[in-house]
Design a protein around this motif. Structure first.
Motif, PDB file in Angstrom:
ATOM      1  N   MET A 290     -14.567  25.589  11.445  1.00 10.68           N
ATOM      2  CA  MET A 290     -14.123  24.228  11.213  1.00 10.68           C
ATOM      3  C   MET A 290     -12.899  24.195  10.283  1.00 10.68           C
ATOM      4  O   MET A 290     -11.990  23.407  10.502  1.00 10.68           O
ATOM      5  CB  MET A 290     -15.290  23.431  10.620  1.00 10.68           C
ATOM      6  N   ALA A 291     -12.914  25.039   9.253  1.00  3.37           N
ATOM      7  CA  ALA A 291     -11.780  25.074   8.327  1.00  3.37           C
ATOM      8  C   ALA A 291     -10.519  25.569   9.035  1.00  3.37           C
ATOM      9  O   ALA A 291      -9.407  25.111   8.712  1.00  3.37           O
ATOM     10  CB  ALA A 291     -12.106  25.967   7.133  1.00  3.37           C
ATOM     11  N   THR A 292     -10.666  26.473   9.971  1.00  5.86           N
ATOM     12  CA  THR A 292      -9.511  26.985  10.705  1.00  5.86           C
ATOM     13  C   THR A 292      -8.873  25.883  11.543  1.00  5.86           C
ATOM     14  O   THR A 292      -7.644  25.745  11.577  1.00  5.86           O
ATOM     15  CB  THR A 292      -9.932  28.154  11.609  1.00  5.86           C
ATOM     16  N   ILE A 293      -9.703  25.094  12.184  1.00  4.47           N
ATOM     17  CA  ILE A 293      -9.190  23.991  13.004  1.00  4.47           C
ATOM     18  C   ILE A 293      -8.470  22.981  12.123  1.00  4.47           C
ATOM     19  O   ILE A 293      -7.382  22.496  12.461  1.00  4.47           O
ATOM     20  CB  ILE A 293     -10.335  23.334  13.794  1.00  4.47           C
ATOM     21  N   PHE A 294      -9.052  22.657  10.974  1.00  5.50           N
ATOM     22  CA  PHE A 294      -8.417  21.730  10.047  1.00  5.50           C
ATOM     23  C   PHE A 294      -7.082  22.289   9.560  1.00  5.50           C
ATOM     24  O   PHE A 294      -6.093  21.560   9.471  1.00  5.50           O
ATOM     25  CB  PHE A 294      -9.342  21.444   8.860  1.00  5.50           C
ATOM     26  N   GLY A 295      -7.016  23.571   9.254  1.00  7.73           N
ATOM     27  CA  GLY A 295      -5.775  24.190   8.796  1.00  7.73           C
ATOM     28  C   GLY A 295      -4.689  24.157   9.859  1.00  7.73           C
ATOM     29  O   GLY A 295      -3.512  23.918   9.558  1.00  7.73           O
ATOM     30  N   ILE A 296      -5.073  24.390  11.103  1.00  8.22           N
ATOM     31  CA  ILE A 296      -4.102  24.349  12.194  1.00  8.22           C
ATOM     32  C   ILE A 296      -3.570  22.935  12.385  1.00  8.22           C
ATOM     33  O   ILE A 296      -2.361  22.721  12.543  1.00  8.22           O
ATOM     34  CB  ILE A 296      -4.734  24.884  13.502  1.00  8.22           C
ATOM     35  N   LEU A 297      -4.457  21.945  12.334  1.00  8.13           N
ATOM     36  CA  LEU A 297      -4.021  20.555  12.482  1.00  8.13           C
ATOM     37  C   LEU A 297      -3.125  20.127  11.322  1.00  8.13           C
ATOM     38  O   LEU A 297      -2.132  19.418  11.522  1.00  8.13           O
ATOM     39  CB  LEU A 297      -5.232  19.629  12.592  1.00  8.13           C
ATOM     40  N   LEU A 298      -3.458  20.589  10.130  1.00  5.93           N
ATOM     41  CA  LEU A 298      -2.626  20.273   8.966  1.00  5.93           C
ATOM     42  C   LEU A 298      -1.245  20.902   9.086  1.00  5.93           C
ATOM     43  O   LEU A 298      -0.230  20.274   8.761  1.00  5.93           O
ATOM     44  CB  LEU A 298      -3.324  20.742   7.687  1.00  5.93           C
ATOM     45  N   SER A 299      -1.180  22.133   9.566  1.00  5.04           N
ATOM     46  CA  SER A 299       0.122  22.788   9.722  1.00  5.04           C
ATOM     47  C   SER A 299       0.954  22.117  10.819  1.00  5.04           C
ATOM     48  O   SER A 299       2.178  22.005  10.691  1.00  5.04           O
ATOM     49  CB  SER A 299      -0.056  24.271  10.021  1.00  5.04           C
ATOM     50  N   LEU A 300       0.307  21.654  11.879  1.00  3.02           N
ATOM     51  CA  LEU A 300       1.035  20.931  12.920  1.00  3.02           C
ATOM     52  C   LEU A 300       1.581  19.601  12.389  1.00  3.02           C
ATOM     53  O   LEU A 300       2.719  19.216  12.697  1.00  3.02           O
ATOM     54  CB  LEU A 300       0.133  20.681  14.127  1.00  3.02           C
ATOM     55  N   ALA A 301       0.792  18.916  11.575  1.00  2.00           N
ATOM     56  CA  ALA A 301       1.260  17.659  10.979  1.00  2.00           C
ATOM     57  C   ALA A 301       2.424  17.915  10.026  1.00  2.00           C
ATOM     58  O   ALA A 301       3.392  17.144  10.002  1.00  2.00           O
ATOM     59  CB  ALA A 301       0.108  16.974  10.246  1.00  2.00           C
ATOM     60  N   ALA A 302       2.354  18.989   9.252  1.00  2.00           N
ATOM     61  CA  ALA A 302       3.447  19.314   8.336  1.00  2.00           C
ATOM     62  C   ALA A 302       4.718  19.666   9.104  1.00  2.00           C
ATOM     63  O   ALA A 302       5.823  19.279   8.707  1.00  2.00           O
ATOM     64  CB  ALA A 302       3.035  20.469   7.422  1.00  2.00           C
ATOM     65  N   ALA A 303       4.573  20.392  10.206  1.00  2.00           N
ATOM     66  CA  ALA A 303       5.744  20.740  11.016  1.00  2.00           C
ATOM     67  C   ALA A 303       6.369  19.495  11.640  1.00  2.00           C
ATOM     68  O   ALA A 303       7.595  19.370  11.709  1.00  2.00           O
ATOM     69  CB  ALA A 303       5.346  21.730  12.102  1.00  2.00           C
ATOM     70  N   TYR A 304       5.525  18.553  12.072  1.00  2.00           N
ATOM     71  CA  TYR A 304       6.052  17.308  12.627  1.00  2.00           C
ATOM     72  C   TYR A 304       6.792  16.506  11.556  1.00  2.00           C
ATOM     73  O   TYR A 304       7.856  15.949  11.807  1.00  2.00           O
ATOM     74  CB  TYR A 304       4.918  16.477  13.228  1.00  2.00           C
ATOM     75  N   MET A 305       6.230  16.450  10.359  1.00  2.00           N
ATOM     76  CA  MET A 305       6.885  15.724   9.273  1.00  2.00           C
ATOM     77  C   MET A 305       8.204  16.388   8.884  1.00  2.00           C
ATOM     78  O   MET A 305       9.152  15.714   8.496  1.00  2.00           O
ATOM     79  CB  MET A 305       5.961  15.632   8.065  1.00  2.00           C
ATOM     80  N   ALA A 306       8.280  17.706   8.989  1.00  2.00           N
ATOM     81  CA  ALA A 306       9.514  18.422   8.629  1.00  2.00           C
ATOM     82  C   ALA A 306      10.651  18.074   9.575  1.00  2.00           C
ATOM     83  O   ALA A 306      11.818  18.109   9.177  1.00  2.00           O
ATOM     84  CB  ALA A 306       9.259  19.927   8.632  1.00  2.00           C
ATOM     85  N   THR A 307      10.324  17.706  10.804  1.00  2.00           N
ATOM     86  CA  THR A 307      11.380  17.349  11.754  1.00  2.00           C
ATOM     87  C   THR A 307      12.010  15.999  11.432  1.00  2.00           C
ATOM     88  O   THR A 307      13.068  15.677  11.955  1.00  2.00           O
ATOM     89  CB  THR A 307      10.841  17.312  13.195  1.00  2.00           C
ATOM     90  N   ARG A 308      11.378  15.223  10.552  1.00  2.00           N
ATOM     91  CA  ARG A 308      11.881  13.894  10.207  1.00  2.00           C
ATOM     92  C   ARG A 308      12.996  13.952   9.155  1.00  2.00           C
ATOM     93  O   ARG A 308      13.648  12.943   8.914  1.00  2.00           O
ATOM     94  CB  ARG A 308      10.748  13.009   9.687  1.00  2.00           C
ATOM     95  N   PHE A 309      13.208  15.092   8.522  1.00  2.00           N
ATOM     96  CA  PHE A 309      14.220  15.236   7.482  1.00  2.00           C
ATOM     97  C   PHE A 309      15.477  15.879   8.053  1.00  2.00           C
ATOM     98  O   PHE A 309      15.423  16.608   9.041  1.00  2.00           O
ATOM     99  CB  PHE A 309      13.679  16.093   6.335  1.00  2.00           C
ATOM    100  N   ASN A 310      16.597  15.612   7.395  1.00  2.00           N
ATOM    101  CA  ASN A 310      17.869  16.178   7.854  1.00  2.00           C
ATOM    102  C   ASN A 310      17.925  17.687   7.679  1.00  2.00           C
ATOM    103  O   ASN A 310      18.470  18.396   8.514  1.00  2.00           O
ATOM    104  CB  ASN A 310      19.041  15.535   7.106  1.00  2.00           C
ATOM    105  N   ASN A 311      17.409  18.182   6.548  1.00  2.00           N
ATOM    106  CA  ASN A 311      17.357  19.625   6.336  1.00  2.00           C
ATOM    107  C   ASN A 311      16.098  19.967   5.536  1.00  2.00           C
ATOM    108  O   ASN A 311      15.424  19.091   4.992  1.00  2.00           O
ATOM    109  CB  ASN A 311      18.628  20.150   5.647  1.00  2.00           C
ATOM    110  N   ILE A 312      15.796  21.239   5.467  1.00  2.00           N
ATOM    111  CA  ILE A 312      14.538  21.683   4.859  1.00  2.00           C
ATOM    112  C   ILE A 312      14.523  21.450   3.354  1.00  2.00           C
ATOM    113  O   ILE A 312      13.476  21.226   2.762  1.00  2.00           O
ATOM    114  CB  ILE A 312      14.269  23.167   5.208  1.00  2.00           C
ATOM    115  N   MET A 313      15.688  21.455   2.720  1.00  2.00           N
ATOM    116  CA  MET A 313      15.729  21.263   1.267  1.00  2.00           C
ATOM    117  C   MET A 313      15.312  19.849   0.861  1.00  2.00           C
ATOM    118  O   MET A 313      14.707  19.662  -0.189  1.00  2.00           O
ATOM    119  CB  MET A 313      17.126  21.590   0.730  1.00  2.00           C
ATOM    120  N   ASP A 314      15.626  18.856   1.674  1.00  2.00           N
ATOM    121  CA  ASP A 314      15.175  17.493   1.374  1.00  2.00           C
ATOM    122  C   ASP A 314      13.655  17.405   1.389  1.00  2.00           C
ATOM    123  O   ASP A 314      13.046  16.773   0.539  1.00  2.00           O
ATOM    124  CB  ASP A 314      15.761  16.501   2.377  1.00  2.00           C
TER     125      ASP A 314
END
Length: 72
Positions: free
Chosen positions: A1-25
């Motif tokens: 269960m923790a593995t599934i939660f970690g994968i979903l969290l990483s996918l959400a973080a990757a999606y949020m990262a696409t909303r910024f102009n660059n990684i430093m922001d």
């Protein structure tokens, strides 16, 4: 269960990262949240009159002000 939660969290973080102009922001915003909590813990140890509600309200208020300053 923790593995599934970690994968979903990483996918959400990757999606949020696409909303910024660059990684430093994005990293600046993440570190702003993390450092605010790290700096608040010693202040709570020194001030015994500080309640949990006051600390949480101050943390949220400080983060909102910082977001307005950083994001413009």
């Amino acid at each position: 269960m923790a593995t599934i939660f970690g994968i979903l969290l990483s996918l959400a973080a990757a999606y949020m990262a696409t909303r910024f102009n660059n990684i430093m922001d994005m990293l600046q915003l993440v570190f702003a949240f993390v450092n605010a909590r790290c700096l608040h813990i010693p202040a709570g140890d020194v001030l015994e009159a500080d309640t949990g509600h006051a600390a949480f309200t101050g943390l949220l208020g400080g983060n909102q002000l910082r977001q307005r300053y950083i994001m413009g």
